[in-house]
Scaffold this motif. Sequence first.
Motif, PDB file in Angstrom:
ATOM      1  N   SER A   7       0.839  -1.194   0.000  1.00  0.00           N
ATOM      2  CA  SER A   7       0.000   0.000   0.000  1.00  0.00           C
ATOM      3  C   SER A   7       0.872   1.242   0.000  1.00  0.00           C
ATOM      4  N   PRO A   8       0.537   2.246  -0.843  1.00  0.00           N
ATOM      5  CA  PRO A   8       1.390   3.431  -0.915  1.00  0.00           C
ATOM      6  C   PRO A   8       1.267   4.328   0.300  1.00  0.00           C
ATOM      7  N   GLY A   9       0.203   4.185   1.069  1.00  0.00           N
ATOM      8  CA  GLY A   9      -0.008   5.061   2.213  1.00  0.00           C
ATOM      9  C   GLY A   9      -0.131   4.283   3.506  1.00  0.00           C
ATOM     10  N   LEU A  10      -0.165   5.039   4.601  1.00  0.00           N
ATOM     11  CA  LEU A  10      -0.325   4.420   5.915  1.00  0.00           C
ATOM     12  C   LEU A  10      -1.752   3.905   6.075  1.00  0.00           C
ATOM     13  N   PRO A  11      -1.941   2.788   6.760  1.00  0.00           N
ATOM     14  CA  PRO A  11      -3.279   2.199   6.879  1.00  0.00           C
ATOM     15  C   PRO A  11      -4.189   2.998   7.804  1.00  0.00           C
ATOM     16  N   PRO A 132       4.923  -0.711  14.931  1.00  0.00           N
ATOM     17  CA  PRO A 132       5.512  -1.565  13.891  1.00  0.00           C
ATOM     18  C   PRO A 132       4.600  -2.691  13.420  1.00  0.00           C
ATOM     19  N   ARG A 133       3.568  -3.019  14.200  1.00  0.00           N
ATOM     20  CA  ARG A 133       2.622  -4.059  13.791  1.00  0.00           C
ATOM     21  C   ARG A 133       1.487  -3.500  12.937  1.00  0.00           C
ATOM     22  N   LEU A 134       1.333  -2.174  12.931  1.00  0.00           N
ATOM     23  CA  LEU A 134       0.246  -1.553  12.170  1.00  0.00           C
ATOM     24  C   LEU A 134       0.669  -1.134  10.772  1.00  0.00           C
ATOM     25  N   VAL A 135       1.970  -0.892  10.558  1.00  0.00           N
ATOM     26  CA  VAL A 135       2.424  -0.349   9.273  1.00  0.00           C
ATOM     27  C   VAL A 135       3.452  -1.276   8.641  1.00  0.00           C
ATOM     28  N   ALA A 136       3.601  -1.161   7.333  1.00  0.00           N
ATOM     29  CA  ALA A 136       4.611  -1.934   6.608  1.00  0.00           C
ATOM     30  C   ALA A 136       6.003  -1.425   6.985  1.00  0.00           C
ATOM     31  N   PRO A 137       7.029  -2.281   6.943  1.00  0.00           N
ATOM     32  CA  PRO A 137       8.377  -1.867   7.350  1.00  0.00           C
ATOM     33  C   PRO A 137       8.890  -0.629   6.623  1.00  0.00           C
ATOM     34  N   HIS A 138       8.583  -0.493   5.319  1.00  0.00           N
ATOM     35  CA  HIS A 138       9.119   0.651   4.580  1.00  0.00           C
ATOM     36  C   HIS A 138       8.418   1.962   4.942  1.00  0.00           C
ATOM     37  N   LEU A 139       7.316   1.883   5.690  1.00  0.00           N
ATOM     38  CA  LEU A 139       6.592   3.084   6.129  1.00  0.00           C
ATOM     39  C   LEU A 139       6.838   3.410   7.595  1.00  0.00           C
ATOM     40  N   LEU A 140       7.713   2.640   8.239  1.00  0.00           N
ATOM     41  CA  LEU A 140       7.882   2.796   9.686  1.00  0.00           C
ATOM     42  C   LEU A 140       8.462   4.162  10.059  1.00  0.00           C
ATOM     43  N   ALA A 141       9.463   4.645   9.310  1.00  0.00           N
ATOM     44  CA  ALA A 141      10.054   5.948   9.628  1.00  0.00           C
ATOM     45  C   ALA A 141       9.015   7.058   9.515  1.00  0.00           C
ATOM     46  N   ARG A 142       8.189   7.000   8.464  1.00  0.00           N
ATOM     47  CA  ARG A 142       7.140   8.018   8.303  1.00  0.00           C
ATOM     48  C   ARG A 142       6.129   7.938   9.442  1.00  0.00           C
ATOM     49  N   ALA A 143       5.729   6.716   9.810  1.00  0.00           N
ATOM     50  CA  ALA A 143       4.763   6.552  10.900  1.00  0.00           C
ATOM     51  C   ALA A 143       5.320   7.092  12.208  1.00  0.00           C
ATOM     52  N   ASN A 144       6.595   6.810  12.503  1.00  0.00           N
ATOM     53  CA  ASN A 144       7.200   7.311  13.736  1.00  0.00           C
ATOM     54  C   ASN A 144       7.336   8.827  13.723  1.00  0.00           C
ATOM     55  N   SER A 145       7.589   9.412  12.535  1.00  0.00           N
ATOM     56  CA  SER A 145       7.652  10.873  12.434  1.00  0.00           C
ATOM     57  C   SER A 145       6.302  11.491  12.801  1.00  0.00           C
ATOM     58  N   LEU A 146       5.235  10.937  12.246  1.00  0.00           N
ATOM     59  CA  LEU A 146       3.904  11.467  12.533  1.00  0.00           C
ATOM     60  C   LEU A 146       3.522  11.249  13.998  1.00  0.00           C
ATOM     61  N   ASN A 147       3.853  10.075  14.532  1.00  0.00           N
ATOM     62  CA  ASN A 147       3.524   9.780  15.920  1.00  0.00           C
ATOM     63  C   ASN A 147       4.285  10.703  16.873  1.00  0.00           C
ATOM     64  N   SER A 148       5.587  10.876  16.625  1.00  0.00           N
ATOM     65  CA  SER A 148       6.379  11.771  17.471  1.00  0.00           C
ATOM     66  C   SER A 148       5.924  13.215  17.313  1.00  0.00           C
ATOM     67  N   GLY A 149       5.533  13.595  16.079  1.00  0.00           N
ATOM     68  CA  GLY A 149       5.020  14.942  15.873  1.00  0.00           C
ATOM     69  C   GLY A 149       3.771  15.203  16.698  1.00  0.00           C
ATOM     70  N   ALA A 150       2.897  14.192  16.794  1.00  0.00           N
ATOM     71  CA  ALA A 150       1.690  14.343  17.617  1.00  0.00           C
ATOM     72  C   ALA A 150       2.051  14.460  19.092  1.00  0.00           C
ATOM     73  N   LEU A 151       2.982  13.606  19.554  1.00  0.00           N
ATOM     74  CA  LEU A 151       3.356  13.613  20.969  1.00  0.00           C
ATOM     75  C   LEU A 151       4.075  14.895  21.364  1.00  0.00           C
ATOM     76  N   MET A 152       4.845  15.474  20.429  1.00  0.00           N
ATOM     77  CA  MET A 152       5.595  16.698  20.729  1.00  0.00           C
ATOM     78  C   MET A 152       4.806  17.957  20.377  1.00  0.00           C
ATOM     79  N   GLY A 153       3.997  17.873  19.313  1.00  0.00           N
ATOM     80  CA  GLY A 153       3.312  19.064  18.834  1.00  0.00           C
ATOM     81  C   GLY A 153       2.044  19.402  19.599  1.00  0.00           C
ATOM     82  N   ALA A 154       1.252  18.396  19.949  1.00  0.00           N
ATOM     83  CA  ALA A 154      -0.002  18.662  20.659  1.00  0.00           C
ATOM     84  C   ALA A 154       0.213  19.409  21.971  1.00  0.00           C
ATOM     85  N   PRO A 155       1.272  19.080  22.762  1.00  0.00           N
ATOM     86  CA  PRO A 155       1.481  19.846  23.989  1.00  0.00           C
ATOM     87  C   PRO A 155       1.721  21.335  23.774  1.00  0.00           C
TER      88      PRO A 155
END
Length: 412
Positions: A7-11, A132-155
């Motif tokens: 899949s080209p995008g995150l699930p 890592p169980r929700l996304v494909a391995p090649h999308l892991l860096a992008r998923a972690n960027s978005l997740n960390s952005g939420a954890l750092m940006g929302a505050p």
Amino acid sequence: MTSPTASPGLPRAFWTYGAGVTLTALGDATVSVALPFLALATPPGGGAGAVGLVVLAGSLPRFLAPLLGGLADRLAPRGLLALSTGVRALAVAAAGLLVGAGLLPLAALLVLAFLNGLLSTLAYATGSALVPRLVAPHLLARANSLNSGALMGAPLLGYGLGGLLIHLFGAGGTLLVSAPLILGLALAALALPTLPGAGGGGRVQPLADFREGLGVIRRSPLLLALLGMSFALNLAMNVMNVRAPLHLTAFGRGAPDYAIFEMLISGGVLAGIALVTPLAGRWSLDVLIGAGRWVLVLGTLGFVFTPVPVWWGAAAVFGLGLGLLEVAATTRSQQLVPDGLRGRVVGALMGVNAVGLSLGAALAARPPGTPTLMLGLGLILALLALGWTAALRAERRRAAPLAGLPGGAATE
């Protein structure tokens, strides 16, 4: 026979999880603003000592991270996220009602801070093993960027919202508004796919889990190097948390300059997080981790100097390195750790980092001046940055024999 195309995008499951994380991080930030004001006004006594006790009570659960990491590996993530976040939302709402009735003593506030920290740590460990169980391995860096952005940006938004809510409704009312926000991750968890525990269940053994997590780290030169840097960073950041307000009061305008300092660190972190995905398309995560380490060294050495504008610039540089390292190191460690052990490894890392935070607070209270402390910390971080190259060579030597075995593969 054709193979399925990735899949080209995150699930959708990841976006659902991310939305819940963002809402809960927003609620966490408003609670963190309200708790000190509650401590100042809570009988008996109140004052700075009460604030210190509340901060300590919220930090102590980090030492239980090995136990919580074992739970995150063995139990179904959906249930853990829903239960931990749901109980936390109920506790915050109950505390808000008690404040409104004038029935929240300091002891109850300490229990709330401890419970909030405990369940937050459990949710973080569970999420670290889940992504890592929700996304494909090649999308892991992008998923972690978005997740960390939420954890750092929302505050960033949450701190301002918390100040506004306290002005409008008081600290107790702020807790009542925060509770539904915290509930966001619990509701999102109920919409996630049903996944079993990655570790296959079994009885949780905290000491054995801690040893197992450390064992996985010790066998990998890269994980060992990541642990050393993480420990040093937590130590350095708690020194900064104590010394920055003092320095900016002595040589600047105090609170206004400190607010700018924190905003520049946060802005740098978000910039670093945003850069990881495009940079990872050109360079490996190992290269990004090495670069992030040297950016952190440069930022730390900036705190050796006295002028406030230099501290502001150093804060932005330090935050940039922290954001780069946060996503790249998280993704790399998830690649190195087998599924079913990630929670235990995250728990071991958080337990060791808790020691670093405690030592940092103790070090900041010692007599050496801020320039001396920051120079020493900068040199330690520089040595660890140099050690990353040696760790990469050692990891390649360790992985080379495995690559020749059936099913063996070298690390990236």
